[in-house]
Design a protein around this motif. Sequence first.
Motif, mmCIF file in Angstrom:
data_model
loop_
_atom_site.group_PDB
_atom_site.id
_atom_site.type_symbol
_atom_site.label_atom_id
_atom_site.label_comp_id
_atom_site.label_asym_id
_atom_site.label_seq_id
_atom_site.Cartn_x
_atom_site.Cartn_y
_atom_site.Cartn_z
ATOM 1 N N PHE A 84 5.123 31.264 18.023
ATOM 2 C CA PHE A 84 4.518 32.467 17.333
ATOM 3 C C PHE A 84 4.612 33.764 17.753
ATOM 4 O O PHE A 84 4.946 34.100 18.871
ATOM 5 C CB PHE A 84 2.853 32.071 17.554
ATOM 6 C CG PHE A 84 2.353 30.742 16.999
ATOM 7 C CD1 PHE A 84 2.752 30.515 15.475
ATOM 8 C CD2 PHE A 84 1.444 30.016 17.717
ATOM 9 C CE1 PHE A 84 2.141 29.038 15.200
ATOM 10 C CE2 PHE A 84 1.122 28.713 17.401
ATOM 11 C CZ PHE A 84 1.456 28.344 15.883
ATOM 12 N N SER A 85 4.487 34.518 16.754
ATOM 13 C CA SER A 85 4.835 36.082 17.120
ATOM 14 C C SER A 85 3.913 36.808 16.160
ATOM 15 O O SER A 85 3.618 36.438 15.154
ATOM 16 C CB SER A 85 6.177 36.327 16.979
ATOM 17 O OG SER A 85 6.820 36.318 15.959
ATOM 18 N N PRO A 86 3.833 38.072 16.191
ATOM 19 C CA PRO A 86 3.409 38.828 14.912
ATOM 20 C C PRO A 86 4.239 38.680 13.689
ATOM 21 O O PRO A 86 3.537 38.844 12.723
ATOM 22 C CB PRO A 86 3.423 40.391 15.491
ATOM 23 C CG PRO A 86 3.374 40.172 17.165
ATOM 24 C CD PRO A 86 3.990 38.882 17.399
ATOM 25 N N GLN A 87 5.523 38.420 13.923
ATOM 26 C CA GLN A 87 6.244 38.305 12.747
ATOM 27 C C GLN A 87 6.189 36.662 12.261
ATOM 28 O O GLN A 87 6.497 36.597 10.960
ATOM 29 C CB GLN A 87 7.739 38.563 12.863
ATOM 30 C CG GLN A 87 7.863 40.010 13.249
ATOM 31 C CD GLN A 87 7.544 40.580 14.834
ATOM 32 O OE1 GLN A 87 7.591 39.774 15.865
ATOM 33 N NE2 GLN A 87 6.832 41.748 14.785
ATOM 34 N N ASN A 88 5.780 35.989 13.172
ATOM 35 C CA ASN A 88 5.620 34.614 12.702
ATOM 36 C C ASN A 88 4.376 34.076 13.141
ATOM 37 O O ASN A 88 4.270 33.265 14.116
ATOM 38 C CB ASN A 88 6.654 33.654 13.147
ATOM 39 C CG ASN A 88 6.707 32.165 12.941
ATOM 40 O OD1 ASN A 88 6.409 31.990 11.719
ATOM 41 N ND2 ASN A 88 6.878 31.339 13.828
ATOM 42 N N PRO A 89 3.184 34.403 12.647
ATOM 43 C CA PRO A 89 1.717 34.304 13.209
ATOM 44 C C PRO A 89 1.463 32.726 12.942
ATOM 45 O O PRO A 89 1.663 32.220 11.846
ATOM 46 C CB PRO A 89 0.999 35.299 12.561
ATOM 47 C CG PRO A 89 1.624 35.525 11.312
ATOM 48 C CD PRO A 89 3.100 35.284 11.668
ATOM 49 N N PRO A 90 0.433 32.363 13.439
ATOM 50 C CA PRO A 90 -0.227 31.062 13.043
ATOM 51 C C PRO A 90 -0.965 31.112 11.887
ATOM 52 O O PRO A 90 -1.535 32.477 11.577
ATOM 53 C CB PRO A 90 -1.177 30.570 14.359
ATOM 54 C CG PRO A 90 -1.474 31.879 14.924
ATOM 55 C CD PRO A 90 -0.044 32.791 14.746
ATOM 56 N N ALA A 91 -1.440 30.411 10.986
ATOM 57 C CA ALA A 91 -2.120 30.403 9.748
ATOM 58 C C ALA A 91 -3.502 30.778 10.041
ATOM 59 O O ALA A 91 -4.210 31.567 9.368
ATOM 60 C CB ALA A 91 -1.903 29.182 8.800
ATOM 61 N N TYR A 92 -3.953 30.217 11.235
ATOM 62 C CA TYR A 92 -5.536 30.515 11.546
ATOM 63 C C TYR A 92 -5.460 30.128 12.918
ATOM 64 O O TYR A 92 -4.329 29.541 13.535
ATOM 65 C CB TYR A 92 -6.286 29.626 10.811
ATOM 66 C CG TYR A 92 -6.177 28.267 10.521
ATOM 67 C CD1 TYR A 92 -6.485 27.503 11.566
ATOM 68 C CD2 TYR A 92 -5.361 27.567 9.667
ATOM 69 C CE1 TYR A 92 -6.320 25.897 11.715
ATOM 70 C CE2 TYR A 92 -4.957 26.322 9.757
ATOM 71 C CZ TYR A 92 -5.720 25.506 10.674
ATOM 72 O OH TYR A 92 -5.498 24.031 10.710
ATOM 73 N N ALA A 93 -6.703 30.400 13.570
ATOM 74 C CA ALA A 93 -6.764 30.013 14.972
ATOM 75 C C ALA A 93 -8.085 29.700 15.246
ATOM 76 O O ALA A 93 -9.071 30.404 14.592
ATOM 77 C CB ALA A 93 -6.439 31.164 16.062
#
Length: 291
Positions: free
Chosen positions: A130-139
Motif C-alpha cells: 500500500f502507498s498513497p498512490q495505491n491505497p487500501p479500499a478501506y480500513a
Amino acid sequence: MKNIVVTGGSGKAGRAVCRHLVDEGYEVLNIDMQPSSDPVCPFYRVDLNDRGQVMDALQWTGGKDHPFRKFATPDAVVHLAAVPAPDLLPEDVTFRNNMMSTYNVFDAALRTGIKRIVWASSETTLGLPFSPQNPPAYAPVDEDHPMRPESAYSLSKDLGEEMARQMQRWNPGTTFIGLRLSNVMEPADYERFASWQDTPRFREWNLWGYIDARDCAQSVRKALHVDFVGADHFIIANADTVMERPSADLMREVFPDVPMRGAVEGRQTLLSIEKARRVLGYEPQYNWGAP
C-alpha cells in the motif's frame, strides 16, 4: 489430530509452528530442503517441486523402529514452505516455485487421504504494498477487501487460494484453511521497531502490521481443530501495530482519503483479525511492547 506434517518447518514461521506443536504434545515431521536451526522434531529433506518426493514424504512407512513410522498416515498437513516474500528471486522463479510446491502438497495430501490442510497464504493478496498512490479500499482491511495481487509472489498466493477452493470442491469433506499471514516477527526483530517511530511511511506498505511467530503458531493450531469443512481464509496479524502512535492518527497522516469502517482505538491493528477471532478462536498472546 496428532500427527502433523509441516512443510517449510525450518523457516521463520515454521520453526515457531514446529516448536509450538511439539510443546502441545503433537508428533511433528518437518519436511524442508534444509534442517531447522531449532531441531525439535524429525527432519526429512524433500524438494516440494518434485511431486514424487512429496508423495513419498506423505506416504512414509519406514521400518518397524524408524522414527518416521508414526507418519504413515498423517492427520493433517501444515504447508508453510515457499519463497517467503517478493523480490528475493526473479519473479518467474518465485511464481513457479510457489505454485508447483503448493499444487504438489495439496494433491499429494488428498491422494493419501489427508482431509485437513492448513497453509500460508499472505496479506500481500490484498493489494500490498500500500502507498498513497495505491491505497487500501478501506480500513481496517478485512477478508472482504478486493484481492489485488501486485507481484508474482502475491499472485501465487491469490491463485493458491483459488486452487484450495477448487480442490476442496473436488473433494467434499476436506478442509483447506488459508492463513493470510502478516509480516512474521520473532522477539529479536523487535529491536528494530524503535527506528521506525519517526518515519511512519517506512511501514505504510502493510498498514503497520505484523504477526509474532508464536501467535502465528497459535493460529495454525486453532486452524487444525476448528469445526469446519470447506475452504476459507483468514487474516492473521497481531492485535496492535508496529508503531507507538494511534492507528487513526497514522491513517489521517498517510491515507487521509481512505474510508474508515468503524472506530479504531489506540494502536489497534489495521489488518482486521475479527474473523479469525470469531471463527478460529484466535487471540494474540504476544506483542512487541511486552514480548
